[in-house]
Design a protein around this motif. Structure first.
Motif, PDB file in Angstrom:
ATOM      1  N   MET A  55     -15.335   3.617   0.234  1.00  0.00           N
ATOM      2  CA  MET A  55     -15.397   2.914  -1.050  1.00  0.00           C
ATOM      3  C   MET A  55     -15.906   3.796  -2.183  1.00  0.00           C
ATOM      4  SD  MET A  55     -14.872   0.318  -2.935  1.00  0.00           S
ATOM      5  CE  MET A  55     -14.473  -1.174  -2.036  1.00  0.00           C
ATOM      6  N   PHE A  64      -7.106   3.600  -9.876  1.00  0.00           N
ATOM      7  CA  PHE A  64      -7.309   2.170 -10.129  1.00  0.00           C
ATOM      8  C   PHE A  64      -6.046   1.565 -10.732  1.00  0.00           C
ATOM      9  CE2 PHE A  64     -11.578   3.938 -10.151  1.00  0.00           C
ATOM     10  CZ  PHE A  64     -12.245   3.043  -9.319  1.00  0.00           C
ATOM     11  N   ALA A 104      -7.191  -6.863  -3.822  1.00  0.00           N
ATOM     12  CA  ALA A 104      -8.545  -7.395  -3.680  1.00  0.00           C
ATOM     13  C   ALA A 104      -9.304  -6.549  -2.677  1.00  0.00           C
ATOM     14  CB  ALA A 104      -8.473  -8.840  -3.191  1.00  0.00           C
ATOM     15  N   THR A 105     -10.617  -6.604  -2.777  1.00  0.00           N
ATOM     16  CA  THR A 105     -11.455  -5.796  -1.890  1.00  0.00           C
ATOM     17  C   THR A 105     -12.004  -6.613  -0.719  1.00  0.00           C
ATOM     18  OG1 THR A 105     -13.364  -6.307  -3.247  1.00  0.00           O
ATOM     19  CG2 THR A 105     -12.223  -4.247  -3.731  1.00  0.00           C
ATOM     20  N   ARG A 113     -10.237  -0.410  -4.344  1.00  0.00           N
ATOM     21  CA  ARG A 113     -11.665  -0.320  -4.691  1.00  0.00           C
ATOM     22  C   ARG A 113     -12.124  -1.414  -5.648  1.00  0.00           C
ATOM     23  NH1 ARG A 113     -10.475   5.224  -3.720  1.00  0.00           N
ATOM     24  NH2 ARG A 113     -11.913   5.987  -2.126  1.00  0.00           N
ATOM     25  N   ILE A 114     -11.173  -2.156  -6.215  1.00  0.00           N
ATOM     26  CA  ILE A 114     -11.549  -3.219  -7.149  1.00  0.00           C
ATOM     27  C   ILE A 114     -10.430  -4.257  -7.154  1.00  0.00           C
ATOM     28  CG2 ILE A 114     -10.431  -2.265  -9.235  1.00  0.00           C
ATOM     29  CD1 ILE A 114     -14.005  -3.534  -9.390  1.00  0.00           C
ATOM     30  N   ALA A 115     -10.789  -5.513  -7.373  1.00  0.00           N
ATOM     31  CA  ALA A 115      -9.764  -6.534  -7.559  1.00  0.00           C
ATOM     32  C   ALA A 115      -9.180  -6.394  -8.959  1.00  0.00           C
ATOM     33  CB  ALA A 115     -10.377  -7.924  -7.387  1.00  0.00           C
ATOM     34  N   SER A 116      -7.885  -6.619  -9.083  1.00  0.00           N
ATOM     35  CA  SER A 116      -7.271  -6.634 -10.407  1.00  0.00           C
ATOM     36  C   SER A 116      -6.162  -7.661 -10.411  1.00  0.00           C
ATOM     37  CB  SER A 116      -6.739  -5.247 -10.781  1.00  0.00           C
ATOM     38  OG  SER A 116      -5.773  -4.803  -9.848  1.00  0.00           O
ATOM     39  N   GLY A 117      -5.825  -8.133 -11.573  1.00  0.00           N
ATOM     40  CA  GLY A 117      -4.850  -9.214 -11.668  1.00  0.00           C
ATOM     41  C   GLY A 117      -5.037  -9.871 -13.026  1.00  0.00           C
ATOM     42  N   GLN A 121      -9.052  -5.169 -17.411  1.00  0.00           N
ATOM     43  CA  GLN A 121     -10.367  -4.748 -16.918  1.00  0.00           C
ATOM     44  C   GLN A 121     -10.381  -3.381 -16.248  1.00  0.00           C
ATOM     45  OE1 GLN A 121     -12.302  -7.970 -14.702  1.00  0.00           O
ATOM     46  NE2 GLN A 121     -11.165  -9.486 -15.858  1.00  0.00           N
ATOM     47  N   VAL A 125     -13.321  -0.338 -15.606  1.00  0.00           N
ATOM     48  CA  VAL A 125     -13.814  -0.053 -14.245  1.00  0.00           C
ATOM     49  C   VAL A 125     -13.657   1.438 -13.956  1.00  0.00           C
ATOM     50  CG1 VAL A 125     -13.410  -0.472 -11.789  1.00  0.00           C
ATOM     51  CG2 VAL A 125     -13.339  -2.384 -13.396  1.00  0.00           C
TER      52      VAL A 125
END
Lengths: 280, 314
Positions: A55, A64, A104-105, A113-117, A121, A125
């Motif tokens: 991570m 990302f 999603a993590t 490494r990060i949720a996005s949608g 954002q 990040v």
């Protein structure tokens, strides 16, 4: 890896995308198909990343995906580059899958490494990850991909302002300029104006890739961007792509942003995409 | 009797953060142009390389904080409670809570005691917003000492935390070095007739109310609920088992606050008469904090009345 090999991978990734979206009859093929060359170039050639997913990602380049809806292309590229077994692509958007509709993590899918949608954002990040790398004296780079429609979100401009003001020089942002969004063209919905001028005026270095679906241009563009980070400034790649690239009836229209092909359309699409590495 | 000193909870946060900075090199701090108000100046001065002034851009700040965790940092964000929650709910939801990031959201000027600035800044919905997020720990401290200890404690907790404190100077009555244990309520006084569960600034008001109740031969048990989520079920149920009734007190909306959490617990496990001291579906307004607390019925007098009322319902 030579350009023809990367093109072969791209062809297979395109097959994966249309098959994944068809299988579950949902998902976002248009933007996914447009970003294939860019992600293949990054993951198979330009980024240094470790085989074992960690991570914190220390001493490796990080990626990302801010426009999380193009998850099919990311999942295919992650699987094909060894983060997880390609057979797991079968589970895309199904219950109990690690391949959530948007990345999603929580399910611990290697590579995420990060949720996005929810849009806007990811660039912030990525900047946070850049700041962590600086504190850790880690000289590797951070990449972030955003959609062009996503730039209508105000937070993107907060992040653009911050990156220059705080001298974030280990960041390469890429804008997928396919000029389409759900309801129509970006020009019709909310014009982005002259993005080159706008982002330049925010203090960023710009690399424009005229044909983001041509592997050689993409590789050259990424090379230029990496070189430009030495200017001690954040760098933005404006990546001109065609939504739906590689499948003739999906190309150049916003209509395939978020719908799946039916059985017949799948056959037509797959006829246009050679199975180069073996389907999952 | 020894006079109790008055201190602001936000200064407790500033002091705790400075200590953490010295003790843990992974602790970093971010602020959205409110360094002085959040008492983060000392940390900024001592550890400039670990302090990120992001400007008036709270959404960016929350997502940058999420990114900083990737690389092992423990980010503490600082701004007013309103801008720490309502303004950035989606950033917290997606990039911090859903992504399971180790970010500490530290929020000052919570509630109506922010005073003269008025309702735009007096958030009374923040506990509700934060407690609804899966995996989020929600803490509301009552005085300077406790805020300092809580600030230090949350650095050792892996996962997102919302730490809520305030602006005004209030009695600093908890022991100086009492370790803060996340998820543990603190019994301040034994009693047999009524249980008062209070959080934040209302804990002191509960103590005052209990003194008045004693004069009326009512024995009130006071429990300081420092952590709203996860709720200390045991301390609540053990108390109510004895007193058979409950009063909650908080500087927050009734809908979505501590009272709601306790009502849910009691209705499921130990139904009993209950009264809630909280703001009832209203926005605040400008005014002196103490006058606002009276007007919005968030003081010891109203806790006393609630206790009397609940006793009649037993």
């Amino acid at each position: 890896m030579k350009t023809p090999e990367l093109e072969k991978i791209s062809c297979q990734v395109r097959r994966d995308i249309v098959r994944m979206v068809h299988a579950v009859q949902s998902g976002h093929p248009g933007g996914s198909l447009g970003c294939v060359e860019f992600l293949v170039a990054l993951f198979f050639e330009k980024m240094t990343h470790k085989n074992e997913f960690n991570m914190d990602g220390e001493n490796e380049d990080l990626f990302f995906l801010s426009n999380g809806h193009i998850s099919p292309v990311l999942y295919s590229v992650l699987a094909r580059s060894g983060y997880f077994n390609i057979n797991e692509l079968k589970t895309f958007r199904n219950i109990d899958s690690r391949l959530q509709g948007h990345p999603a993590t929580k399910e611990k899918l290697p590579g995420i490494r990060i949720a996005s949608g929810s849009l806007g954002q990811g660039l912030s990040v990525a900047i946070g990850a850049c700041e962590a790398k600086k504190l850790n004296k880690d000289t590797k780079l951070v990449y972030c991909l955003c959609g062009d429609g996503e730039l209508q979100e105000g937070q993107i401009w907060e992040a653009l302002m911050y990156a220059n003001a705080k001298k974030i020089d280990n960041l390469i942002m890429t804008v997928d300029l396919n000029k389409q969004q759900i309801c129509g063209s970006t020009e019709e919905i909310l014009s982005l104006g002259d993005l080159n001028k706008k982002i330049t005026s925010f203090g960023w270095e710009i690399v424009e890739i005229e044909d983001g679906n041509e592997m050689y241009s993409v590789l050259n563009g990424i090379n230029s961007a990496i070189e430009l980070t030495k200017q001690k400034k954040p760098v933005c790649i404006l990546l001109n792509t065609q939504m739906g690239f590689g499948v003739d009836f999906m190309m150049g229209s916003h209509k395939w942003h978020g719908i799946a092909p039916n059985d017949e359309q799948l056959e037509i699409a797959l006829d246009q995409l050679e199975e180069t590495l073996g389907d999952y | 009797m020894k006079k109790i000193e008055l201190k602001d909870t936000r200064s407790g946060f500033g002091a705790g953060l400075l200590e953490l900075g010295k003790a843990n090199p992974n602790v970093v701090a971010l602020c959205a142009d409110l360094t002085g108000s959040l008492k983060m100046d000392a940390f900024e001065k001592e550890f400039p390389e670990r302090f990120f002034q992001v400007g008036i851009a709270e959404a960016n700040m929350m997502s940058i904080a999420a990114g900083l965790t990737i690389g092992g940092k423990i980010p503490f964000t600082g701004t007013f409670a309103n801008f720490s929650t309502g303004r950035v709910f989606d950033q917290i939801r997606q990039s911090i809570a859903y992504s399971g990031k180790n970010v500490k959201i530290c929020a000052s000027h919570a509630g109506i005691t922010l005073g003269e600035d008025g309702a735009t800044h007096q958030i009374l919905e923040d506990i509700g917003l934060m407690k609804m997020l899966p995996g989020m720990t929600v803490i509301n401290t009552c005085d300077y000492n406790q805020t300092k200890q809580a600030t230090i404690a949350i650095a050792d907790h892996i996962g997102p935390v919302y730490l809520r404190f305030g602006r005004p100077k209030v009695p600093n009555f908890t022991p100086k070095n009492q370790p803060f244990i996340i998820g543990k309520g603190i019994k301040l006084k034994d009693g047999i007739d009524v249980s008062i569960f209070a959080t934040g600034h209302l804990v002191w008001e509960a103590i005052e109310a209990a003194k008045k109740l004693k004069e009326k031969n009512v024995s009130a048990e006071i429990i300081n609920i420092t952590t709203i989520k996860p709720l200390d079920k045991k301390i609540i149920l053990d108390s109510v088992k004895k007193t058979k009734c409950a009063v909650t007190a908080e500087e927050h909306q009734k809908l979505g606050g501590l009272g709601g959490s306790i009502a849910q617990l009691l209705s499921e496990e130990m139904p009993c008469p209950m009264e809630m001291i909280a703001v009832n579906d209203k926005f605040g307004e400008s005014g002196k904090p103490n006058l606002l607390m009276k007007k919005y019925k968030l003081d010891s007098t109203n806790i006393l009345k609630a206790c009397e009322k609940v006793l009649l319902r037993k």
